[in-house]
Motif scaffolding. Structure first.
Motif, mmCIF file in Angstrom:
data_model
loop_
_atom_site.group_PDB
_atom_site.id
_atom_site.type_symbol
_atom_site.label_atom_id
_atom_site.label_comp_id
_atom_site.label_asym_id
_atom_site.label_seq_id
_atom_site.Cartn_x
_atom_site.Cartn_y
_atom_site.Cartn_z
ATOM 1 N N SER A 14 0.830 -1.208 0.000
ATOM 2 C CA SER A 14 0.000 0.000 0.000
ATOM 3 C C SER A 14 0.862 1.255 0.000
ATOM 4 O O SER A 14 0.507 2.263 -0.626
ATOM 5 C CB SER A 14 -0.959 -0.003 1.195
ATOM 6 O OG SER A 14 -0.266 0.048 2.428
ATOM 7 N N SER A 42 -6.143 1.266 3.808
ATOM 8 C CA SER A 42 -4.797 1.827 3.684
ATOM 9 C C SER A 42 -4.604 2.564 2.367
ATOM 10 O O SER A 42 -3.593 3.250 2.179
ATOM 11 C CB SER A 42 -3.749 0.711 3.807
ATOM 12 O OG SER A 42 -3.893 0.000 5.016
ATOM 13 N N TYR A 203 0.304 2.283 8.789
ATOM 14 C CA TYR A 203 -0.506 1.226 8.188
ATOM 15 C C TYR A 203 0.083 -0.176 8.367
ATOM 16 O O TYR A 203 -0.254 -1.088 7.628
ATOM 17 C CB TYR A 203 -0.733 1.485 6.692
ATOM 18 C CG TYR A 203 -1.465 2.757 6.370
ATOM 19 C CD1 TYR A 203 -2.855 2.856 6.497
ATOM 20 C CD2 TYR A 203 -0.774 3.888 5.921
ATOM 21 C CE1 TYR A 203 -3.519 4.033 6.193
ATOM 22 C CE2 TYR A 203 -1.438 5.068 5.605
ATOM 23 C CZ TYR A 203 -2.814 5.129 5.742
ATOM 24 O OH TYR A 203 -3.473 6.292 5.437
ATOM 25 N N TRP A 342 -8.535 3.232 12.269
ATOM 26 C CA TRP A 342 -7.904 2.250 11.380
ATOM 27 C C TRP A 342 -7.419 1.055 12.185
ATOM 28 O O TRP A 342 -7.616 -0.100 11.790
ATOM 29 C CB TRP A 342 -6.737 2.887 10.638
ATOM 30 C CG TRP A 342 -6.045 1.971 9.664
ATOM 31 C CD1 TRP A 342 -6.339 1.801 8.348
ATOM 32 C CD2 TRP A 342 -4.950 1.079 9.943
ATOM 33 N NE1 TRP A 342 -5.500 0.869 7.779
ATOM 34 C CE2 TRP A 342 -4.643 0.402 8.741
ATOM 35 C CE3 TRP A 342 -4.212 0.786 11.087
ATOM 36 C CZ2 TRP A 342 -3.621 -0.537 8.655
ATOM 37 C CZ3 TRP A 342 -3.194 -0.164 10.999
ATOM 38 C CH2 TRP A 342 -2.909 -0.808 9.799
#
Length: 360
Positions: A14, A42, A203, A342
């Protein structure tokens, strides 16, 4: 160029996709089967860009790969799709054999047959870039095992270092590296291999050391350290890695290997203490986060030291990491503190920080 990225919803993948879309004019086709570590959240910042395309495909599915290649007609392949957690490979190695070896073989065969249909100019332009790990090399001499005056002369992994993988994960990646080189030598497929050190940054799925420690710390949980915590890793900020990968696929030489490292050798215990120190400043509580550190039984076959010699990529492709460990680690911690949604999403029903890799 149109670049097909496998595993583009993963951590490194990503970051690479975001870099290509945000800093180049190339198109990206993201091929990912969205396992537990793959997360389209992401890629939210680029998901609506007309140069970004997503294909929900398993790289072991030859028919679907053939369809993707025929439909998108890629110029470059950047192969990152892999099972990558050592502890999981100890508990369940079969997934690593299937994805990392069989999946790479399937992708190579798809790419080879597609490449053979291209006109000569497109064949000469085509690249298959396989992204691998420094763990294929095994481990290196440790500073604790030599005299103090010899520490500065300890070796690092170079592109000529022999393979000696220690874990099922590392062995599966070593196998895939060998397949890629064989397809170049035997069939002429224009391949390039890169081997990187430990990545960290935004991420990152929280089964790995740095994100796990950050999240456990702020949740008041134990911060588990394997063995004595004296294992040494070379830490590479993921956005530096993404820049390097783009350099390799666009400027690297066919048949060559490039080692990518962060110039940041750190003991695991020192990494954890550094995280605690930054959290003490950014999110203070009554006691130091370091008081949550606990020591647990080491995992089987745990390599003691990795270190990357980046002379080749520095000299030939003019790449250097931009982040020091101090600046990259602070950016990483700040990102996790401001992206709790997230974090909760990726942990929901997938992984709750439990210990893996106890089965030998």
């Amino acid at each position: 160029m149109k670049i097909l990225v496998t595993g583009g919803a993963g951590f490194i993948g990503s970051a690479l996709v975001r870099f290509i879309i945000e800093h180049t004019q190339d198109e990206v086709v993201n091929v990912d089967k969205l396992t537990y570590a793959g997360n389209l959240a992401s890629l939210q910042s680029v998901s609506n860009n007309p140069r970004y395309h997503f294909e929900l495909v398993d790289i072991c599915n030859r028919a679907e790969l053939d369809r993707v290649f025929a439909e998108h007609q890629p110029d470059f392949i950047m192969h990152l799709a892999a099972e990558s957690h050592v502890d999981r490979s100890i508990t369940g190695p079969s997934d690593f054999i299937q994805t990392n070896i069989v999946g790479t073989f399937t992708l190579l065969e798809t790419a080879r047959e597609y490449w053979q249909t291209l006109v000569l100019a497109k064949q000469n332009q085509f690249r298959f870039h396989h992204i691998s790990t420094d763990e294929v090399f095994g481990d290196l001499p440790h500073p604790d095992d030599v005299c103090a005056d010899q520490v500065a002369y300890l070796p690092k992994f170079t592109e000529q270092t022999s393979y000696a993988p220690s874990s099922p994960y590392a062995a599966s990646k070593a196998s895939s590296d060998h397949l890629v080189r064989a397809w170049c030598r035997t069939y002429g497929l224009p391949t390039i291999v890169s081997n990187c050190s430990n990545n960290y940054g935004p991420y990152h799925f929280p089964e790995k050391l740095i994100p796990l420690v950050i999240l456990n710390a702020i949740e008041g949980k134990d911060l588990p350290i394997y063995g004595k915590g004296d294992q040494i890793r070379d830490w590479l900020y993921v956005e530096d890695h993404a820049r390097a990968l783009y350099k390799v696929v666009t400027e690297g030489k066919v048949g060559e290997t490039y080692n990518i490292g962060g110039h940041n050798e750190q003991r695991n215990i020192d990494v954890v203490k550094a995280i605690c120190g930054i959290l003490d400043a950014l999110l203070p509580k009554e006691t130091s986060y370091a008081e949550q550190i606990t020591y647990v039984t080491d995992r089987p076959g745990h390599d003691r030291r990795y270190a990357i010699d980046t002379t080749k990529i520095s000299n030939e492709l003019n790449w250097q990491p931009q982040e020091t460990f101090a600046t990259g680690l602070r950016k990483t911690i700040e990102w996790y503190l401001t992206h709790q949604t997230w974090c909760q999403h990726v942990q929901d029903g997938r992984y709750q920080g439990e210990r893996l890799g106890l089965n030998s």
